[in-house]
Design an enzyme around this catalytic site. Sequence first.
Site, mmCIF file in Angstrom:
data_model
loop_
_atom_site.group_PDB
_atom_site.id
_atom_site.type_symbol
_atom_site.label_atom_id
_atom_site.label_comp_id
_atom_site.label_asym_id
_atom_site.label_seq_id
_atom_site.Cartn_x
_atom_site.Cartn_y
_atom_site.Cartn_z
ATOM 1 N N GLY A 14 0.820 -1.210 0.000
ATOM 2 C CA GLY A 14 0.000 0.000 0.000
ATOM 3 C C GLY A 14 0.854 1.260 0.000
ATOM 4 O O GLY A 14 0.698 2.138 -0.861
ATOM 5 N N VAL A 75 5.974 -8.336 6.923
ATOM 6 C CA VAL A 75 4.614 -8.567 7.415
ATOM 7 C C VAL A 75 4.148 -7.276 8.090
ATOM 8 O O VAL A 75 4.868 -6.715 8.916
ATOM 9 C CB VAL A 75 4.625 -9.746 8.415
ATOM 10 N N SER A 76 2.947 -6.801 7.727
ATOM 11 C CA SER A 76 2.517 -5.471 8.206
ATOM 12 C C SER A 76 1.316 -5.525 9.132
ATOM 13 O O SER A 76 0.757 -4.471 9.476
ATOM 14 C CB SER A 76 2.214 -4.569 7.008
ATOM 15 N N SER A 112 6.440 1.050 13.635
ATOM 16 C CA SER A 112 4.981 1.107 13.768
ATOM 17 C C SER A 112 4.574 1.566 15.156
ATOM 18 O O SER A 112 5.289 1.336 16.143
ATOM 19 C CB SER A 112 4.394 -0.287 13.514
ATOM 20 N N ASN A 113 3.401 2.151 15.218
ATOM 21 C CA ASN A 113 2.806 2.484 16.527
ATOM 22 C C ASN A 113 2.593 1.218 17.372
ATOM 23 O O ASN A 113 2.428 1.334 18.594
ATOM 24 C CB ASN A 113 1.494 3.239 16.327
ATOM 25 N N TYR A 137 4.040 -8.818 15.819
ATOM 26 C CA TYR A 137 4.359 -7.797 14.818
ATOM 27 C C TYR A 137 5.032 -6.592 15.482
ATOM 28 O O TYR A 137 6.105 -6.149 15.048
ATOM 29 C CB TYR A 137 3.068 -7.403 14.087
ATOM 30 N N SER A 166 -1.359 5.433 11.251
ATOM 31 C CA SER A 166 -2.254 4.764 10.294
ATOM 32 C C SER A 166 -2.197 5.556 9.002
ATOM 33 O O SER A 166 -2.812 6.618 8.895
ATOM 34 C CB SER A 166 -3.683 4.746 10.825
#
Length: 267
Positions: A14, A75-76, A112-113, A137, A166
Amino acid sequence: TPLQRLLLTGAAGGLGQVLRQRLRGLAPVLRVSDIAGMGAPRDAQEEVVPCDLADKQAVDAMVAGCDAIVHLGGVSVERPFEEVLEANIKGIFHLYEAARRHGVKRIVFASSNHVIGFYQQSEKIDAHARRRPDGYYGLSKSFGEDMASFYFDRYGIETVSIRIGSSFPAPKDRRMMHSWLSYDDLVQLVEKSLFTPNVGHTVVYGASANRDLWWDNHAAAHLGFVPKDSSEPWRAQVEAQPAPAANDPVAVYQGGAFTAQGPFGDA
Ligand code: NAI
Ligand code: 15L
């Protein structure tokens, strides 16, 4: 010194599709990589290099010849540990080892958060807050930040770890009213992360100028990141959705639903 060849991993994803467009022009050659299909090179300035991050030799070949990396691949979302181990944990080791061998000077790491997902939404934190990963994750991203720290202290490879909130075309729910990062603000932050001198290992939260932010970026002020967008234009639309219960993880924790996923496998 200007970049010669910039590597973008996760280019089929994305955010990768967005940055494949928007980072062209930052270097004479943009090399794009993913395990998934990316199509043909878009022009003579682009190189397409398929690669599984779990494959050490393939990662070494992917990195060879590049002088900076924007690392989005992996991997997200929350997944079984074994999957996260291959793409994210082994993957980030392979990436930094290749960076060391090939003299890469700067990495922008899509953290990431979910590295701090178990803080409550009532709390405001900065980059120095103790990490509270909310799953395998988030743990893998926390490990990635430590990898970045180690490779700077030991080898001088600089990294900006962006704890992305996000990043989607628009905020989708109440939680994302706080955590949303517009694509334009993402592009600005990635560019500043690539070109600000002397970042060492810097941790920055990737969020737009939303009304009620949980994250304080004073520790990354040297990046000069000034988000231009805000989730506010979507408020009426988002708040028209049914409200979750007050004790629903999506309304309690900064990491939202990720804090309640799993266990996986034979548990
Ligand atoms: P995405 O899942 O759409 O893209 C990730 C890409 O990595 C995919 O194209 C996938 O094929 C590739 N990939 C997965 N396993 C791989 C492997 N073993 N080898 C090579 N490539 C592999 O995710 P998205 O949303 O584009 O996110 C990009 C990065 O930013 C990810 O690292 C994600 O964890 C991080 N991030 C994204 C956020 C967001 O809001 N979109 C929020 C926080 C972090
Ligand atoms: C992430 O880390 C994910 O990659 C993304 O898909 C979103 O779920 C985001 O966090 C989020 O917390 O909204």
